[in-house]
Every structure is written in C-alpha cells, then in structure tokens.
Design a protein around this motif. Structure first.
Motif, short mmCIF file in Angstrom:
data_model
loop_
_atom_site.label_atom_id
_atom_site.label_comp_id
_atom_site.label_asym_id
_atom_site.label_seq_id
_atom_site.Cartn_x
_atom_site.Cartn_y
_atom_site.Cartn_z
N ARG A 19 8.05 11.17 -2.25
CA ARG A 19 8.13 10.01 -1.49
C ARG A 19 8.85 8.67 -2.42
O ARG A 19 9.73 8.32 -2.49
CB ARG A 19 6.81 9.63 -1.08
N ASP A 20 7.99 8.37 -3.16
CA ASP A 20 8.50 7.29 -4.17
C ASP A 20 9.63 7.57 -4.72
O ASP A 20 10.44 6.79 -5.19
CB ASP A 20 7.26 6.62 -4.95
N LEU A 79 3.41 8.71 4.29
CA LEU A 79 3.24 7.14 4.14
C LEU A 79 3.50 6.65 5.72
O LEU A 79 4.41 7.18 6.57
CB LEU A 79 4.19 6.70 3.22
N HIS A 103 -1.62 7.72 4.87
CA HIS A 103 -1.63 6.74 3.85
C HIS A 103 -0.81 5.56 4.35
O HIS A 103 0.43 5.51 4.96
CB HIS A 103 -0.87 7.02 2.51
N PHE A 105 0.06 1.28 4.73
CA PHE A 105 0.08 0.23 3.82
C PHE A 105 0.71 -1.09 4.47
O PHE A 105 1.45 -1.12 5.34
CB PHE A 105 0.92 0.45 2.42
N SER A 144 -3.28 0.86 1.27
CA SER A 144 -2.73 0.26 0.25
C SER A 144 -2.48 -1.32 0.35
O SER A 144 -1.47 -1.52 1.47
CB SER A 144 -1.41 0.76 -0.56
N MET A 146 0.33 -3.58 -0.44
CA MET A 146 1.35 -3.52 -1.49
C MET A 146 1.52 -4.99 -2.22
O MET A 146 1.31 -5.94 -1.91
CB MET A 146 2.67 -3.41 -0.60
N ASP A 147 2.01 -4.76 -3.53
CA ASP A 147 2.06 -5.94 -4.30
C ASP A 147 0.64 -6.46 -4.77
O ASP A 147 0.62 -7.79 -4.83
CB ASP A 147 2.94 -6.91 -3.79
N ASN A 172 -5.86 2.20 -2.71
CA ASN A 172 -5.01 2.13 -3.50
C ASN A 172 -4.46 0.73 -4.12
O ASN A 172 -4.20 -0.07 -3.26
CB ASN A 172 -3.71 3.28 -3.17
N PRO A 174 -1.48 -0.89 -5.72
CA PRO A 174 -0.20 -0.82 -6.26
C PRO A 174 0.11 -2.09 -6.98
O PRO A 174 0.32 -3.34 -6.64
CB PRO A 174 0.62 -0.87 -4.83
N THR A 176 3.12 -2.89 -7.47
CA THR A 176 4.52 -2.72 -6.91
C THR A 176 5.75 -2.99 -7.52
O THR A 176 6.82 -2.11 -7.83
CB THR A 176 4.58 -3.20 -5.43
N HIS A 207 -1.35 2.75 -8.97
CA HIS A 207 -0.17 3.08 -8.45
C HIS A 207 0.65 2.11 -9.29
O HIS A 207 0.86 1.08 -8.98
CB HIS A 207 -0.13 3.04 -7.00
O1 KIV Z 1 4.85 0.52 -4.85
C1 KIV Z 1 4.15 0.51 -3.75
O2 KIV Z 1 3.70 -0.61 -3.40
C2 KIV Z 1 4.31 1.70 -2.75
C3 KIV Z 1 3.46 1.51 -1.77
C4 KIV Z 1 3.93 1.88 -0.57
C5 KIV Z 1 2.07 2.15 -2.02
O3 KIV Z 1 4.81 2.40 -3.32
#
Ligand code: KIV
Ligand code: ZN
Length: 520
Positions: A19-20, A79, A103, A105, A144, A146-147, A172, A174, A176, A207
């Motif tokens: 995914r990422d 996700l 998951h 976010f 999550s 994010m940031d 989670n 992150p 980011t 993360h």
């Molecule tokens: O880096 C990030 O914030 C992500 C989120 C989608 C978990 O990959």
C-alpha cells in the motif's frame, strides 16, 4: 489474533509494502507480483499485511480481495479514507480474509483540516461516524490521524479518544512527512498513554517516513514508549524517502535485544529473498550500502577487516549473513553443473523450484553458462527475476534482435516480435542501439505510453557480466515497470521494455487502462 498490551514484549509487524510502498511513484506492481509478495510476507510471519487501497482502482480492489483469500496467517488490512463509500469498498475487498481489518484515516493537523474544510468539532464528529461505521462491518478497526506529529497535542488526544470510544482497537500515529525525532516520537506515545482514557487497552502503532533518515530510530523510540505495532515496508519502500524498513527494525530488535527486550514473529532468514523480490518488481534497486540488505552490508574490503572476519566473524559483523537468509555456499556453478546442483543452489538462495520451473530455469542457466565462465549467485538471482518477468502467454514476445553499431551514422536494429501471436519484423534506426531497438518495438506495437525511466545495472563485475535493465512506462497516470537481465545489454533492454508493455496490455484487458494502445 490475540491483542497484546503495551506491558508485553511482543511487537506486531504491520507491513505496508503493498500500500504505502506501492504508492511511491513508479513502484507500481502487477496483480501477480502483489500476490507473490503477499504470500512471502505471510510465510515470513508478518502479523498484518496492508494489501492496498481498495477504492483507488478496480486493480487495487481485486489485489486486496485475492490477497485476503490467499493469506493463511496474517491479518489482511485495507485502507479507507474517512467516508462510508471508501469503508464499504474496503470491507468488500477484505471480508473473505481469515482475519480482516479496516484501516481508516483522516488528516488531523491544521494543514489537513484546512484542506478538508472541517473545523475541530466537525472532524471529531466525522471520526466518530466513520469509525463506528467501520466497526459495524468489521470487529478489527485501525484508525490513523494522518500527520499526527504536526497535530496540536491537545487535539491529537481528543481525536484519539474519539476513535477509541467509537471502537477502534488499533490507533496508529503516522509521522506522515518524516518530521519527528526519536525523543519526540517516544513523547507522543507516552503522552497518549498518559492522557487518553482507554489508550492502554488498544494497540498503539507507529508509522514513520524517512525524510530525515530517522524512520527506524523513530519507530524504535515509539516502541520503547509503549507502541506495540510497527508499520514498515520491505527495503523501506514508500512515498518520497520511504517508510521504516522492516528488515531494519526486525534486525535491530534481534541484535540489540539486550536494550530492546521485545520480540517479533518474523522469520528473519526470509528477509533477503523478499528484499530481492520487492526490488525486482518495484524497479527500485536496493542501494549498495543499505543497512541489512544492501549488497555491501556483509562485504569486507579493507585488509584489517578481512583478516579479522576470517579469524572471528564477530570482529566486524554484528549479525550473521545466514540470519537474513544469505548462505555462505561452496557450490560453484558453471556449464558442467547439472539439474540437481542447480536446484540445491537455488534452494540456498531461497528459491524452491517445482519440477516444471526447474526445467525452464535450467535451460536459461545453461544458455547463460555458455556465455559466462563463472555463474555467480547474483547471476542466478537475476535469472530468477528474469524468468518471473515473462511468460508463454505474453501478448508481446521478443523473437530475434540484431543491432548494427558503428562510429558513424545512426545505429540500426532488426527486430522480430510476436504481437498477439502474429510474428512481425521491422528495421529501425536511432541514436544508439537501445534507442534504435525501442523505436523498432514502437513501430511493431504503436502505443502512447511515455518512457519515464531507463536504468542499467551490472549484476557482477567483468566484461561478460549480465546487465539488469529496468524500464518504467507511464500511461494515463499509471506506471508499468519491466525488468530483464542478460549478458547483452541491448537484449535485456528490449526484453525489459516488452515486459513493461505486457503489463500495460494486461491492465488494459482488465479495464484499468483504456484506449492507450492502438491496434498494431
Ligand atoms: O503516512 C501516512 O500518514 C499514511 C496514512 C494513510 C496512515 O500512510
Ligand atoms: Zn505513510
């Protein structure tokens, strides 16, 4: 799956290579490649595989669904953004997994709130509604912010509390944009545990992105503060400078277990094999001096080091090569080696060959051994990756290639390929043999894909070395990567190009890319 509490020493490994990692520009993988990587991740003991972003495309959806069907041990996670459509699609993709996880976010920092045009209260409401919706579908929900590392601390506590109350069992955190620092990474986890009711009853995850080269350090600091899930990717693949590398955190926890008394379920002897696989299919080669899996990670050049290692490996080695699946072998391969020796050698390198596979690989090995005096381990690995890249059913197949080079005038390529089973030949010129060859491919198979990257690596030393060529094509915003290896760089280039085009044809057949190809 049991849910350990932070007091326990077990750290869950959440792999997001598919995914990422795949999200990183140019690292797009085919359906078959994703399934193969998922299988290796499952076998090596990864606890949670983030298999993709099902709403992103039909291809992503199908990959997540098929991975959910095949995984034997790992939890399969998809996700979803913070809306019901994403979450429903995600659930459709993962629901057949033995152990599914949603998951979801949303970006919680001031910058992201501005983009989503939600004020703090509206965002809290959105988090409550979407996590509740996900929880009504699936009893394993990860959330999550994010940031998170650039989110106001009070607000971060508030949103995390909201998600926990709505039923998320993993939170989670992150980093980011790879902005945090180990001490701060630990402080955030410690703060959440101290201030958020229920934080110790869920799994806190870390993360990290590697923009400042601190992703591994930040993840381990979070673990020391109570995080019990590390999100990571093979070879640190991922957006921009990548994510925390799985091999680095796993080996750090193993080698420094004296000061990091935590355990993972990873069979570290499988690391090298999957690292090579991910490098090959993503088209992102591993840098030579990369920690743990780089070509030079166990190479000792200086006399003092070589002498020391020969007397006692521990003088300059903190891990044994075999701990990550690198075998010290004494089987030298050459043109007199037989099938049994090849099978044994491949097994040492981490490839278990079925009889029909052995037959095909043996033919290629003999052809290589005829052209090369000594066949090194790296040659065999390149050969395996090359065999995986092409198949008998491919739409385009290279039959013959002859190039004419000289100091004056344009170079010329005479090419014969089958296109959809029909053999076609053409002569083309170009600025150099590779350019002439690519022009010939384009003439036999007209297409609008744009060549984004052409990369050549020598597999070993010497003028008879094989070259591994990576080709990256872009068509309608999608990326298709091809790879091939041969002692002839131009042949490897042609095959890599054809390999990328075959992936494009496949994507079009699946309806993921439309009208990119003219009949040819
Ligand atoms: O880096 C990030 O914030 C992500 C989120 C989608 C978990 O990959
Ligand atoms: Zn990320």
């Amino acid at each position: 799956m049991t849910t350990p509490t932070p007091a326990q020493d077990r750290v869950l490994i959440f792999d997001t290579t598919l995914r990422d990692g795949e999200q990183s520009p140019g690292a797009t993988m085919s359906h078959a490649e994703k399934l193969e990587i998922a299988q290796l991740l499952d076998e090596m003991g990864v606890d949670i595989i983030e298999a993709g972003f099902p709403i992103a495309s039909d291809g992503d959806f199908q990959a997540v669904r098929d991975i959910a069907r095949l995984a034997q041990r790992a939890t399969i996670c998809g996700l979803a953004r913070a809306n019901f459509t994403d979450i429903d699609r995600c659930w459709e993709a993962i629901r057949e997994a033995k152990s599914p996880r949603i998951h979801t976010f949303i970006g919680t920092s001031p910058l992201h709130r501005e983009i989503t045009k939600l004020d703090q209260d509206e965002m809290v409401q959105r988090i409550h509604d979407t996590v509740t919706h996900a929880r009504n579908l699936c009893d394993n929900v990860q959330w999550s912010p994010m940031d998170a590392t650039r989110t106001e601390r009070d607000y971060l506590c508030r949103v995390v509390e909201t998600a926990i109350k709505a039923g998320a069992s993993t939170i989670n955190i992150p980093d980011t944009v790879g902005y945090t620092y180990p001490r701060e990474s630990a402080e955030i986890i410690a703060m959440l545990r101290e201030r958020v009711p229920g934080a110790d009853a869920v799994i806190l995850a870390t993360h990290c992105h590697n923009d400042l080269g601190m992703a591994t350090a930040n993840a381990l600091a979070a673990v020391e503060a109570g995080a019990r899930q590390i999100e990571c990717t093979i070879n640190g693949l991922g957006e921009r400078a990548g994510n925390t590398a799985l091999e680095e955190v796993v080996m750090a926890l193993k080698v420094r277990n004296d000061i990091l008394p935590y355990r993972t379920s990873i069979d570290s002897t499988k690391i090298m094999n999957i690292s090579r696989m991910v490098a090959a299919v993503s088209g992102f080669p591993v840098q030579f001096n990369k920690a743990v899996v780089g070509k030079n990670a166990f190479a000792h050049e200086s006399g003092i080091h070589q002498d020391g290692v020969l007397k006692n490996a521990e003088t300059f080695e903190i891990m044994r090569p075999e701990d990550i699946g690198l075998q010290a072998t004494n089987l030298v391969m050459g043109k007199h080696s037989g099938r049994a020796a090849l099978r044994a050698k491949m097994a040492q390198l981490g490839y278990e060959l079925a009889d029909n596979q052995l037959k095909d690989v043996f033919v290629r090995f003999k052809a290589l051994a005829d052209r090369k005096k000594e066949v090194y381990d790296d040659d065999l690995i390149a050969l395996m990756q090359d065999s995986a890249a092409s198949g008998a059913d491919d739409h385009l197949q290279l039959r013959r290639l002859r190039v004419i080079c000289g100091t004056d005038g344009p170079q010329e390529a005479e090419l014969t390929m089958t296109v959809g089973g029909v053999e076609k030949s053409i002569d083309a010129t170009g600025d150099g043999p590779v350019d002439a060859t690519f022009n010939a491919v384009r003439m036999l198979f007209p297409h609008e894909a744009h060549l984004e990257l052409y990369q050549v690596h020598a597999v070993t030393e010497g003028t008879d070395a094989q070259a591994t060529v990576s080709v990256r094509l872009e068509a309608e915003g999608r990326i298709f990567t091809g790879q091939s290896a041969d002692t002839d760089t131009v042949v490897a280039s042609a095959r890599a190009y054809v390999n990328a085009l075959n992936k494009l044809v496949l994507a079009q057949a699946r309806g993921n890319a439309s009208a990119m190809i003219h009949a040819g």
